[in-house]
Structure formats: structure tokens, C-alpha cells
Design a protein around this motif. Structure first.
Motif, PDB file in Angstrom:
ATOM      1  N   ASP A   1      97.192 120.592 158.137  1.00  0.00           N
ATOM      2  CA  ASP A   1      96.800 119.840 159.879  1.00  0.00           C
ATOM      3  C   ASP A   1      97.985 119.678 161.102  1.00  0.00           C
ATOM      4  O   ASP A   1      99.519 119.028 159.905  1.00  0.00           O
ATOM      5  CB  ASP A   1      96.073 118.653 159.797  1.00  0.00           C
TER       6      ASP A   1
ATOM      7  N   ILE B   1     100.809 118.644 167.052  1.00  0.00           N
ATOM      8  CA  ILE B   1     101.269 119.610 168.571  1.00  0.00           C
ATOM      9  C   ILE B   1     102.160 117.952 169.436  1.00  0.00           C
ATOM     10  O   ILE B   1     101.362 117.299 169.812  1.00  0.00           O
ATOM     11  CB  ILE B   1     100.614 120.498 169.284  1.00  0.00           C
TER      12      ILE B   1
ATOM     13  N   GLY C   1      95.976 119.739 165.434  1.00  0.00           N
ATOM     14  CA  GLY C   1      95.261 120.989 164.543  1.00  0.00           C
ATOM     15  C   GLY C   1      94.211 120.397 163.211  1.00  0.00           C
ATOM     16  O   GLY C   1      95.517 120.126 162.322  1.00  0.00           O
TER      17      GLY C   1
ATOM     18  N   LYS D   1      90.053 124.233 163.816  1.00  0.00           N
ATOM     19  CA  LYS D   1      90.097 123.822 165.334  1.00  0.00           C
ATOM     20  C   LYS D   1      91.500 122.978 166.337  1.00  0.00           C
ATOM     21  O   LYS D   1      92.099 122.203 165.048  1.00  0.00           O
ATOM     22  CB  LYS D   1      88.618 122.472 165.001  1.00  0.00           C
ATOM     23  N   LEU D   2      90.777 123.181 166.827  1.00  0.00           N
ATOM     24  CA  LEU D   2      91.922 123.128 167.633  1.00  0.00           C
ATOM     25  C   LEU D   2      91.377 122.162 168.988  1.00  0.00           C
ATOM     26  O   LEU D   2      90.679 122.726 169.538  1.00  0.00           O
ATOM     27  CB  LEU D   2      93.050 123.862 167.718  1.00  0.00           C
ATOM     28  N   TRP D   3      92.306 120.378 168.868  1.00  0.00           N
ATOM     29  CA  TRP D   3      91.689 120.266 170.609  1.00  0.00           C
ATOM     30  C   TRP D   3      93.466 119.588 171.614  1.00  0.00           C
ATOM     31  O   TRP D   3      94.647 119.110 170.525  1.00  0.00           O
ATOM     32  CB  TRP D   3      91.877 118.342 169.979  1.00  0.00           C
TER      33      TRP D   3
END
Length: 217
Positions: free
Chosen positions: A170, A173, A192, A196-198
Motif C-alpha cells: 500500500d 503519496i 494507494g 485503488k488510488l485516491w
């Protein structure tokens, strides 16, 4: 958690836990020395690690030699290595620095409970690397205390702890490089998780601007 009152009960408790397939045995601060030693000895017979709070009557070096794999919380180490209460509070940073210099592996993270209102799950971990750097660790090593070192401790470094092909990760960023300033660790702009990426909208727009600027040059 079991209330153990004798050495034989301690050994029996270990055998019961081993039969249930536990990964480790955890002891707490208030357990008597003779019982703690019996538990460590019995666990060693089954090659099951002992972890937990260092008891007040056992020195840290002795517990380590007996096979205690990890000692949670700095307080227990203070109790076991000093009788001066003032050191308990004033020299935590110094002790961490000395432990690091001596090559003692350190893992990030601590408890969070109603008795510690300023310790919030997740949030405290953002600032702990700053304290580790203040104690003398490099920014890289401070970050590894929350990534690579836990994976090694759990014997899972082959699949966790670093960003590499075929490893599980995981991602957090960060807007600026924490190796240049560990405080940048708190500047999270995205996560991440589970494929999935937020990412913050403002950060996406900033990235678009940077990419466009590069294309126009």
C-alpha cells in the motif's frame, strides 16, 4: 489474556497457546520475574517467540538473551535499565539514539487509548519519524522503522516492506521528499490501497500543470 500465578501455570498457558497455533506469546509488565522466566523458557522449547512489556524485575539485556523477540514501549526499557525516575521522562530521545548506535532494531508505532488522549491511531505515526530523526536516525532509517523493519520482524520481508516487483504494497503519496526533510512525511496527497488510488484534486491539478509545463518547454 490469562491471570498467571505460578510458574507451572505459566508453562501450561504456553502449551495451551501453542496448541492453538499462536504466532507468539505476549507478557505484561506486572508479571513476576520467576513466572516470566518460566514462560520464556517454555516458549523456547516450542520455538515460539515471546514479545510484550518488559517486566520491572528483568533487565533488557537478560530478556534479550532469554529470547524475548521484542519489547513494546520505551517505558518498560527505562524501568528495567534505570532507577532514576527523572530519566524516565527526560532522556527518551537520548536512549533511542544510543539504542540506534548500538544496532538495536527499532519498530515504529505505539498504543492509543483513552488514557492517552493525544495518541491517535495513524496520526501519531506521522510525527514519530520526526522524533526518531531527532534521536539521530537518518530520515531513510526512520521511514524504514515503519516499513522494512516490521516486515523483517514478521519474517515477511520477501513480500512486504519495500516497493519491488511481486511484493505487496500500500502506498502513501507525499508532495515533497521526506529524505530531504522528514517533516515532509506529513504532506500526504494520496493513498494507494488494495489496487485503488485516491489523490487530492488539488494535487492532481498541480501534477497536470507540471506535466503541461514540461511539454511546453
Amino acid at each position: 489474556m490469562q491471570n498467571i500465578k505460578t510458574k507451572d501455570q505459566g508453562r501450561e498457558a504456553v502449551r495451551k497457546m501453542v496448541a492453538k497455533g499462536v504466532d507468539y506469546i505476549k507478557i505484561y509488565t506486572n508479571i513476576p520475574k520467576n513466572i516470566a522466566l518460566a514462560i520464556m523458557d517454555e516458549a523456547k522449547n516450542f520455538d515460539v517467540p515471546v514479545v510484550g512489556h518488559l517486566t520491572a524485575c528483568i533487565r533488557a539485556i537478560d530478556a534479550s538473551n532469554l529470547g524475548m523477540k521484542s519489547m513494546e514501549h520505551l517505558n518498560g526499557i527505562f524501568i528495567a535499565t534505570s532507577t532514576i525516575e527523572e530519566e524516565f521522562h527526560l532522556n527518551a530521545i537520548s536512549l533511542i539514539g544510543k539504542m540506534n548506535t548500538a544496532g538495536v532494531p527499532i519498530l515504529a508505532g505505539s498504543d492509543s487509548a483513552f488514557l492517552m488522549p493525544n495518541m491517535i491511531y495513524g496520526v501519531a505515526l506521522h510525527y514519530e519519524p520526526q522524533l526518531l530523526v531527532k534521536a539521530g536516525l537518518t530520515p531513510l532509517k526512520a521511514l524504514q522503522e515503519a516499513t522494512l523493519n516490521p516486515a523483517k520482524y514478521l519474517n515477511q520481508e520477501h513480500e512486504l516492506g519495500t516497493v519491488e516487483d511481486w511484493k505487496i504494497a500500500d502506498l502513501v503519496i507525499i508532495k515533497d521528499n521526506p529524505l530531504e526533510d522528514i517533516k515532509n512525511r506529513t504532506l500526504t496527497s494520496g493513498v494507494g490501497f488494495d489496487g485503488k488510488l485516491w489523490i487530492e484534486i488539488s494535487w492532481i491539478n498541480q501534477l497536470r500543470h507540471m506535466i503541461l509545463h514540461q511539454k511546453l518547454r
